[in-house]
Write a protein that holds these residues in place. Structure first.
Motif, PDB file in Angstrom:
ATOM      1  N   ASP A  61     -12.440   4.342  22.825  1.00 52.02           N
ATOM      2  CA  ASP A  61     -11.557   4.439  23.988  1.00 52.02           C
ATOM      3  C   ASP A  61     -11.060   3.094  24.481  1.00 52.02           C
ATOM      4  N   GLY A  62     -10.552   2.269  23.579  1.00 53.02           N
ATOM      5  CA  GLY A  62      -9.918   1.043  24.062  1.00 53.02           C
ATOM      6  C   GLY A  62     -10.906  -0.018  24.471  1.00 53.02           C
ATOM      7  N   PRO A  63     -10.436  -1.140  24.964  1.00 50.42           N
ATOM      8  CA  PRO A  63     -11.316  -2.294  25.166  1.00 50.42           C
ATOM      9  C   PRO A  63     -12.432  -2.012  26.169  1.00 50.42           C
ATOM     10  N   TYR A  64     -13.551  -2.716  25.953  1.00 55.70           N
ATOM     11  CA  TYR A  64     -14.712  -2.566  26.812  1.00 55.70           C
ATOM     12  C   TYR A  64     -15.036  -3.880  27.488  1.00 55.70           C
ATOM     13  N   ARG A 107     -10.968   2.916  33.621  1.00 55.61           N
ATOM     14  CA  ARG A 107     -12.402   3.026  33.355  1.00 55.61           C
ATOM     15  C   ARG A 107     -13.210   2.110  34.259  1.00 55.61           C
ATOM     16  N   ILE A 159     -12.651  -7.278  27.032  1.00 60.56           N
ATOM     17  CA  ILE A 159     -12.770  -8.188  28.169  1.00 60.56           C
ATOM     18  C   ILE A 159     -14.244  -8.573  28.225  1.00 60.56           C
ATOM     19  N   ARG A 193     -24.249  -7.130  39.126  1.00 56.57           N
ATOM     20  CA  ARG A 193     -24.584  -5.871  39.784  1.00 56.57           C
ATOM     21  C   ARG A 193     -25.009  -4.832  38.754  1.00 56.57           C
ATOM     22  N   PRO A 194     -25.786  -3.827  39.155  1.00 55.78           N
ATOM     23  CA  PRO A 194     -26.247  -2.818  38.191  1.00 55.78           C
ATOM     24  C   PRO A 194     -25.098  -2.101  37.498  1.00 55.78           C
ATOM     25  N   GLY A 195     -25.272  -1.873  36.189  1.00 58.60           N
ATOM     26  CA  GLY A 195     -24.292  -1.104  35.425  1.00 58.60           C
ATOM     27  C   GLY A 195     -22.971  -1.813  35.202  1.00 58.60           C
ATOM     28  N   THR A 196     -22.972  -3.131  35.133  1.00 60.82           N
ATOM     29  CA  THR A 196     -21.716  -3.872  34.988  1.00 60.82           C
ATOM     30  C   THR A 196     -21.109  -3.742  33.595  1.00 60.82           C
ATOM     31  N   GLU A 237      -6.015   2.072  30.256  1.00 58.47           N
ATOM     32  CA  GLU A 237      -7.284   2.786  30.013  1.00 58.47           C
ATOM     33  C   GLU A 237      -8.457   1.973  30.535  1.00 58.47           C
ATOM     34  N   PHE A 238      -8.420   0.671  30.242  1.00 55.49           N
ATOM     35  CA  PHE A 238      -9.493  -0.208  30.689  1.00 55.49           C
ATOM     36  C   PHE A 238      -9.551  -0.248  32.211  1.00 55.49           C
ATOM     37  N   GLN A 263     -24.678  -0.644  31.568  1.00 54.27           N
ATOM     38  CA  GLN A 263     -24.467   0.765  31.849  1.00 54.27           C
ATOM     39  C   GLN A 263     -25.560   1.576  31.171  1.00 54.27           C
ATOM     40  N   ARG A 305     -16.460   1.124  38.712  1.00 53.66           N
ATOM     41  CA  ARG A 305     -17.457   0.066  38.710  1.00 53.66           C
ATOM     42  C   ARG A 305     -17.131  -1.027  39.717  1.00 53.66           C
ATOM     43  N   ILE A 306     -15.845  -1.158  40.021  1.00 59.08           N
ATOM     44  CA  ILE A 306     -15.444  -2.210  40.951  1.00 59.08           C
ATOM     45  C   ILE A 306     -15.822  -1.815  42.361  1.00 59.08           C
TER      46      ILE A 306
END
Lengths: 124, 283
Positions: B48-51, A46, B73, B108-111, A42-43, B150, A50-51
């Motif tokens: 929704d899981g790890p951010y 998501r 992370i 970078r923007p929105g990381t 999921e991570f 974000q 962004r990458i």
């Protein structure tokens, strides 16, 4: 420092604003270490938008890491792709070396896995 | 005890000895853990899981360990090398950076999906070196942080404000850089337990999705009205007045009768076992 964070880094020296040059930071004389980490699909899915894929591709080539050139159409179900991505961005640690900015020439040294991001007075 | 940020800049204050003391102190570790958990709660991340999170002023990794436990992370930065060395030794999973946040973020923007900061912001308000200008540094920090988040993400800062003026300065600059939000105070009436969290929102995730400032803990108690105990006020009885005065004791009576007899008074009653005895009330 893992490659996922390196992909997000850009040079923050004053007046170094050319997006093509300030990112990605180029590696020099690096020592890598692979450390296992738990995979979370999921991570990964998501984070994919962004990458910056071209930058990641360029960096992994420099470090001799195998990664596909382009993101597949359906990444959530592509097991091979997810595993390769996970190993590359979350399990590859840069322990020693330095990062260079092509825009302003600043060298960020990395010791014991910790990059030194401190700027000189004229760069703030 | 004077405030640490008035003693020395953080990279000098947190030298090897101080860093070791700080990290091995179980009381500090417990408080930092509690504040980190509260900050993560205030982040209001989804399920929704790890951010991907940022820990500003991660120090020796006390807060980072909590993020590790939740499976996030994260990347963290700090200006004190001694503190970062301890974090590296502890094998925290986050990516550590030796960085001065007053020089701006380099992402970078929105990381990031969110940012937390525990006990750090007050350090940014000091002019440690001659060329440091706190307002400029705060502006550089908040503007680059705003970009690195974000849209709709939050930044939660637990810090120790010196006074109202400092709070105003920080919030004013943060708002100028595009943040919305405000200050959340937990247990505002307790001097000891009081904690301040600056909750900043980096825009809205979707247009029209207004974010509400979370409520502080311990703020539901009525703070108007006087605390009152319904106990009868007892007058204090002082020791001497409660006892019988010297004048009426049996020995004094005998002494006075003896004196009267010596003076030749006639009709002084004879002494007996009834002399000076306590009479019944009906007398």
């Amino acid at each position: 420092m893992r490659l996922i964070t390196h992909n997000m880094l850009k040079c923050h020296v004053k007046n170094c604003t050319d997006p093509d040059k300030q990112f990605p930071l180029r590696f020099k004389d690096v020592q890598l270490e692979q450390i296992d980490a738990e995979r979370n699909d999921e991570f990964l899915v998501r984070m994919l938008p962004r990458i910056d894929w071209p930058a990641l591709s360029k960096t992994t080539k420099e470090l001799d890491i195998i990664l596909p050139e382009t993101v597949p159409g359906n990444p959530e179900n592509d097991e091979e792709f997810l595993q390769a991505l996970h190993t590359a961005i979350l399990e590859t640690h840069i322990k020693q070396g330095s990062m260079l900015c092509d825009g302003c020439g600043h060298e960020y040294k990395i010791t014991n896995g910790i990059p030194n991001m401190l700027l000189a007075e004229h760069e703030i | 005890m004077s405030r640490p940020e008035h003693i020395a800049p953080p990279e000098l204050f947190y030298n090897d000895t101080e860093a070791k003391k700080y990290t091995s102190n179980s009381r500090i570790a417990a408080i930092q853990a509690e504040m980190t958990l509260r900050a993560v709660e205030l982040l209001s991340l989804g399920d929704d899981g790890p951010y991907y999170l940022l820990d500003i002023g991660c120090g020796s990794g006390l807060s980072g360990e909590i993020l590790d436990e939740d499976g996030h992370i994260w990347a963290g930065m700090d200006i004190a090398p001694s503190m970062l060395d301890i974090a590296a030794d502890k094998d925290v999973e986050g990516d550590l950076f030796l960085q001065d946040i007053g020089q701006g973020m380099g992402f970078r923007p929105g990381t990031f999906d969110g940012a937390i900061s525990i006990s750090v912001l007050q350090w940014l308000c000091n002019a440690d070196k001659k060329e440091n200008k706190p307002r400029y540094r705060l502006q550089r920090f908040f503007s680059t942080l705003f970009m690195s988040l974000q849209r709709g993400a939050r930044a939660i800062f637990q810090f120790y404000p010196e006074n109202d003026l400092q709070i105003e300065m920080i919030m004013g600059i943060a708002m100028k850089c595009g943040f919305t939000g405000g200050l959340v105070a937990d247990y505002p009436n307790s001097k000891k337990a009081r904690k301040f969290y600056l909750c900043l929102f980096a825009g809205q995730a979707a247009p029209g999705q207004k974010q509400d400032l979370p409520k502080g803990l311990g703020s539901e108690e009525a703070d108007n009205g006087i605390a009152y105990t319904d106990a009868r006020i007892q007058t204090q009885r002082r020791g001497k007045t409660s006892r019988k005065s010297v004048k009426d004791t049996a020995s004094w009576i005998l002494h006075k009768k003896e004196l009267s007899r010596k003076r030749g008074k006639e009709g002084v009653p004879l002494d007996s076992k009834y002399t000076g005895r306590k009479r019944k009330p009906k007398f």
